[in-house]
Design a protein around this motif. Sequence first.
Motif, PDB file in Angstrom:
ATOM      1  N   SER A  80       0.837  -1.200  -0.033  1.00  0.00           N
ATOM      2  CA  SER A  80      -0.111  -0.015  -0.102  1.00  0.00           C
ATOM      3  C   SER A  80       1.021   1.066   0.156  1.00  0.00           C
ATOM      4  O   SER A  80       2.025   1.311   0.530  1.00  0.00           O
ATOM      5  CB  SER A  80      -0.990  -0.083   1.196  1.00  0.00           C
ATOM      6  N   VAL A  81       0.325   2.257  -0.567  1.00  0.00           N
ATOM      7  CA  VAL A  81       1.194   3.694  -0.732  1.00  0.00           C
ATOM      8  C   VAL A  81       0.299   4.544   0.197  1.00  0.00           C
ATOM      9  O   VAL A  81      -0.952   4.870   0.051  1.00  0.00           O
ATOM     10  CB  VAL A  81       1.160   3.889  -2.184  1.00  0.00           C
ATOM     11  N   LEU A  82       0.990   5.336   0.792  1.00  0.00           N
ATOM     12  CA  LEU A  82       0.170   6.451   1.716  1.00  0.00           C
ATOM     13  C   LEU A  82       0.493   7.723   0.928  1.00  0.00           C
ATOM     14  O   LEU A  82       1.776   8.029   0.672  1.00  0.00           O
ATOM     15  CB  LEU A  82       0.749   6.664   2.908  1.00  0.00           C
ATOM     16  N   SER A  83      -0.528   8.549   0.540  1.00  0.00           N
ATOM     17  CA  SER A  83      -0.325   9.995  -0.286  1.00  0.00           C
ATOM     18  C   SER A  83      -0.951  10.684   0.874  1.00  0.00           C
ATOM     19  O   SER A  83      -1.972  10.729   1.178  1.00  0.00           O
ATOM     20  CB  SER A  83      -1.091  10.081  -1.402  1.00  0.00           C
ATOM     21  N   THR A  84      -0.183  11.736   1.313  1.00  0.00           N
ATOM     22  CA  THR A  84      -0.430  12.781   2.029  1.00  0.00           C
ATOM     23  C   THR A  84      -0.478  14.243   1.427  1.00  0.00           C
ATOM     24  O   THR A  84       0.247  14.553   0.652  1.00  0.00           O
ATOM     25  CB  THR A  84       0.683  12.819   3.239  1.00  0.00           C
ATOM     26  N   PHE A  85      -1.508  14.901   1.940  1.00  0.00           N
ATOM     27  CA  PHE A  85      -1.690  16.350   1.592  1.00  0.00           C
ATOM     28  C   PHE A  85      -1.887  17.213   2.663  1.00  0.00           C
ATOM     29  O   PHE A  85      -2.835  16.806   3.457  1.00  0.00           O
ATOM     30  CB  PHE A  85      -3.142  16.154   0.802  1.00  0.00           C
ATOM     31  N   ASP A  86      -1.125  18.264   2.730  1.00  0.00           N
ATOM     32  CA  ASP A  86      -1.109  19.131   3.995  1.00  0.00           C
ATOM     33  C   ASP A  86      -1.134  20.590   3.662  1.00  0.00           C
ATOM     34  O   ASP A  86      -0.769  21.056   2.218  1.00  0.00           O
ATOM     35  CB  ASP A  86       0.175  19.080   4.655  1.00  0.00           C
ATOM     36  N   GLY A  87      -1.767  21.539   4.274  1.00  0.00           N
ATOM     37  CA  GLY A  87      -1.868  22.990   3.723  1.00  0.00           C
ATOM     38  C   GLY A  87      -2.706  23.741   4.938  1.00  0.00           C
ATOM     39  O   GLY A  87      -2.890  23.268   6.114  1.00  0.00           O
ATOM     40  N   PHE A  88      -3.340  24.951   4.447  1.00  0.00           N
ATOM     41  CA  PHE A  88      -3.797  25.814   5.360  1.00  0.00           C
ATOM     42  C   PHE A  88      -5.253  26.044   4.907  1.00  0.00           C
ATOM     43  O   PHE A  88      -5.407  26.405   3.748  1.00  0.00           O
ATOM     44  CB  PHE A  88      -2.877  27.155   5.785  1.00  0.00           C
ATOM     45  N   ALA A  89      -6.099  26.182   5.681  1.00  0.00           N
ATOM     46  CA  ALA A  89      -7.507  26.554   5.560  1.00  0.00           C
ATOM     47  C   ALA A  89      -8.314  26.969   6.665  1.00  0.00           C
ATOM     48  O   ALA A  89      -7.848  26.377   7.967  1.00  0.00           O
ATOM     49  CB  ALA A  89      -8.095  25.339   4.786  1.00  0.00           C
ATOM     50  N   GLN A  90      -9.133  27.815   6.625  1.00  0.00           N
ATOM     51  CA  GLN A  90      -9.944  28.214   7.847  1.00  0.00           C
ATOM     52  C   GLN A  90      -9.357  28.687   8.777  1.00  0.00           C
ATOM     53  O   GLN A  90      -9.440  28.623  10.223  1.00  0.00           O
ATOM     54  CB  GLN A  90     -10.977  26.975   8.138  1.00  0.00           C
ATOM     55  N   GLY A  91      -8.173  29.393   8.606  1.00  0.00           N
ATOM     56  CA  GLY A  91      -7.346  29.818   9.861  1.00  0.00           C
ATOM     57  C   GLY A  91      -6.505  28.989  10.370  1.00  0.00           C
ATOM     58  O   GLY A  91      -6.030  28.921  11.581  1.00  0.00           O
ATOM     59  N   THR A  92      -6.739  27.598  10.018  1.00  0.00           N
ATOM     60  CA  THR A  92      -5.869  26.520  10.442  1.00  0.00           C
ATOM     61  C   THR A  92      -5.358  25.505   9.522  1.00  0.00           C
ATOM     62  O   THR A  92      -5.146  25.986   8.524  1.00  0.00           O
ATOM     63  CB  THR A  92      -7.025  25.834  11.477  1.00  0.00           C
ATOM     64  N   SER A 150      -8.681  23.420  -3.783  1.00  0.00           N
ATOM     65  CA  SER A 150      -9.807  23.998  -4.436  1.00  0.00           C
ATOM     66  C   SER A 150     -11.058  23.882  -3.690  1.00  0.00           C
ATOM     67  O   SER A 150     -11.814  24.756  -3.533  1.00  0.00           O
ATOM     68  CB  SER A 150     -10.167  23.576  -5.765  1.00  0.00           C
ATOM     69  N   LEU A 151     -11.327  22.653  -3.221  1.00  0.00           N
ATOM     70  CA  LEU A 151     -12.454  22.669  -2.348  1.00  0.00           C
ATOM     71  C   LEU A 151     -12.540  23.276  -0.937  1.00  0.00           C
ATOM     72  O   LEU A 151     -13.634  23.779  -0.519  1.00  0.00           O
ATOM     73  CB  LEU A 151     -12.706  21.019  -2.003  1.00  0.00           C
ATOM     74  N   LEU A 152     -11.449  23.181  -0.331  1.00  0.00           N
ATOM     75  CA  LEU A 152     -11.137  24.177   0.700  1.00  0.00           C
ATOM     76  C   LEU A 152     -11.343  25.615   0.511  1.00  0.00           C
ATOM     77  O   LEU A 152     -11.953  26.196   1.481  1.00  0.00           O
ATOM     78  CB  LEU A 152      -9.884  23.677   1.383  1.00  0.00           C
ATOM     79  N   ARG A 153     -10.699  25.984  -0.539  1.00  0.00           N
ATOM     80  CA  ARG A 153     -11.177  27.520  -0.666  1.00  0.00           C
ATOM     81  C   ARG A 153     -12.626  27.749  -0.979  1.00  0.00           C
ATOM     82  O   ARG A 153     -12.922  28.950  -0.477  1.00  0.00           O
ATOM     83  CB  ARG A 153     -10.223  27.845  -2.209  1.00  0.00           C
ATOM     84  N   GLY A 154     -13.214  26.881  -1.466  1.00  0.00           N
ATOM     85  CA  GLY A 154     -14.950  27.175  -1.610  1.00  0.00           C
ATOM     86  C   GLY A 154     -15.481  27.164  -0.310  1.00  0.00           C
ATOM     87  O   GLY A 154     -16.399  28.018  -0.063  1.00  0.00           O
ATOM     88  N   VAL A 155     -15.154  26.311   0.620  1.00  0.00           N
ATOM     89  CA  VAL A 155     -15.689  26.433   1.901  1.00  0.00           C
ATOM     90  C   VAL A 155     -15.236  27.817   2.915  1.00  0.00           C
ATOM     91  O   VAL A 155     -16.034  28.281   3.346  1.00  0.00           O
ATOM     92  CB  VAL A 155     -15.038  25.253   2.841  1.00  0.00           C
ATOM     93  N   ASP A 156     -13.873  28.073   2.558  1.00  0.00           N
ATOM     94  CA  ASP A 156     -13.465  29.259   2.894  1.00  0.00           C
ATOM     95  C   ASP A 156     -14.440  30.709   2.718  1.00  0.00           C
ATOM     96  O   ASP A 156     -14.829  31.476   3.520  1.00  0.00           O
ATOM     97  CB  ASP A 156     -11.997  29.535   2.852  1.00  0.00           C
ATOM     98  N   GLU A 161     -14.520  38.791   3.494  1.00  0.00           N
ATOM     99  CA  GLU A 161     -15.610  38.953   2.249  1.00  0.00           C
ATOM    100  C   GLU A 161     -16.080  37.440   1.983  1.00  0.00           C
ATOM    101  O   GLU A 161     -16.717  37.196   1.057  1.00  0.00           O
ATOM    102  CB  GLU A 161     -14.804  39.247   0.913  1.00  0.00           C
ATOM    103  N   SER A 162     -16.087  36.506   3.011  1.00  0.00           N
ATOM    104  CA  SER A 162     -16.814  35.158   3.077  1.00  0.00           C
ATOM    105  C   SER A 162     -18.184  35.682   3.038  1.00  0.00           C
ATOM    106  O   SER A 162     -18.755  36.546   3.354  1.00  0.00           O
ATOM    107  CB  SER A 162     -16.409  34.376   4.084  1.00  0.00           C
ATOM    108  N   LEU A 163     -19.173  34.369   2.518  1.00  0.00           N
ATOM    109  CA  LEU A 163     -20.497  34.820   2.781  1.00  0.00           C
ATOM    110  C   LEU A 163     -20.951  34.850   4.001  1.00  0.00           C
ATOM    111  O   LEU A 163     -21.853  35.658   4.174  1.00  0.00           O
ATOM    112  CB  LEU A 163     -21.144  33.327   1.748  1.00  0.00           C
ATOM    113  N   THR A 214     -16.359  20.549   7.234  1.00  0.00           N
ATOM    114  CA  THR A 214     -15.612  20.643   6.117  1.00  0.00           C
ATOM    115  C   THR A 214     -14.658  19.110   6.005  1.00  0.00           C
ATOM    116  O   THR A 214     -14.556  18.823   4.796  1.00  0.00           O
ATOM    117  CB  THR A 214     -14.264  21.611   6.318  1.00  0.00           C
ATOM    118  N   SER A 215     -14.379  18.584   7.092  1.00  0.00           N
ATOM    119  CA  SER A 215     -13.853  17.240   7.136  1.00  0.00           C
ATOM    120  C   SER A 215     -14.561  16.164   6.400  1.00  0.00           C
ATOM    121  O   SER A 215     -14.307  15.225   5.534  1.00  0.00           O
ATOM    122  CB  SER A 215     -13.557  16.760   8.458  1.00  0.00           C
TER     123      SER A 215
END
Length: 335
Positions: free
Chosen positions: A26-38, A58-64, A73-75, A171-172
């Motif tokens: 099995s291969v683990l692919s990881t993704f990290d970053g910043f969203a919603q001030g965290t 892109s999905l996280l930017r939409g939630v933000d 300027e968020s909704l 969001t999760s």
Amino acid sequence: MKSKILTACLLFLGCVACSDKSGERSVLSTFDGFAQGTTYHIVVKSDRSVELGDEIDSLLRGVDRSMSLYDAESLLSRLNRNETDSVDGFIARCMDEARRIAEQTGGLYDVTVKPLTSAYGFAGEEAVARPNVDSLLELVGYRKVSVENGRLVKADDRMQIDLNSIAQGATSDYIAGYIDSLGFSDYLVEVGGEIFSRGTNASGKPWVVGIDRPVEGNFTPGAHLQVKIGLSGRGLATSGNYRKFYTDDSGRKIVHTVDPLSGEPVVSNLLSATVVAPTATLADAYGTALMVMGLERSKAFLETLPDVEAYLVYSDERGEFRTYATPGMEALVVR
């Protein structure tokens, strides 16, 4: 009311390629970053490396753009300023879930609490030295707002919404749903400490989440663990007051949890509440609700929730750590 400077840290094998207990590679692919001030951290297990970083961002930017209180300027920010009354699907779903939980808790969970959290300095604004709690309480109450035909209706235009106690869990779940749609069955999604996982980790076992020991000064996730929980097919969130508080000019300890009925910061011996629920959305909101309730009311409330488990850390009369776990949570503890 938001109390979660979240304590969950993720414990998983740090290899890129490995074999689980069945011997399959099995291969683990990881993704990290910043969203919603965290921050966010996502792990997908597959038989190959996967590239989902751009899609997740892109999905996280939409939630933000929808629910962030950190984005002027968020909704949600524009709704709070009465520049619009139109809600989107994210806000409508969170408001619907929040109202249901508010009714379950007799108003102890309430997303209209923002005037209070702002006054106490926990909504990105300067704290008011001596807030007029009685006046602020006139602007608080989940029955005073509703979503009708896609529009937010307020009893008073000065009312404001704070979805921080539910948005990261939602969001999760949203990101988990996207990963599900791609056909992956083994993954873990964490946004700001709110977690949803499915399937198994690199060892072929449930994903392991470490819960930090709730002591003041424990600012590094994973440095001092209280307990480890095995998680699969459910959501998890931890709420606590020990990382975000301040002392006002009269010597009061002002904690991040505000009681929406009294308007005052909660005084309690309950230090943290870790909740496992069918979704991260529910775990997120229930964790905040338990911190408002305190220890004894939390125990009684949990008995009414057959699909929800909890691990509570509290201090006794001598200031020593004690724990309480529901029977189902005891079965999830990794020893």
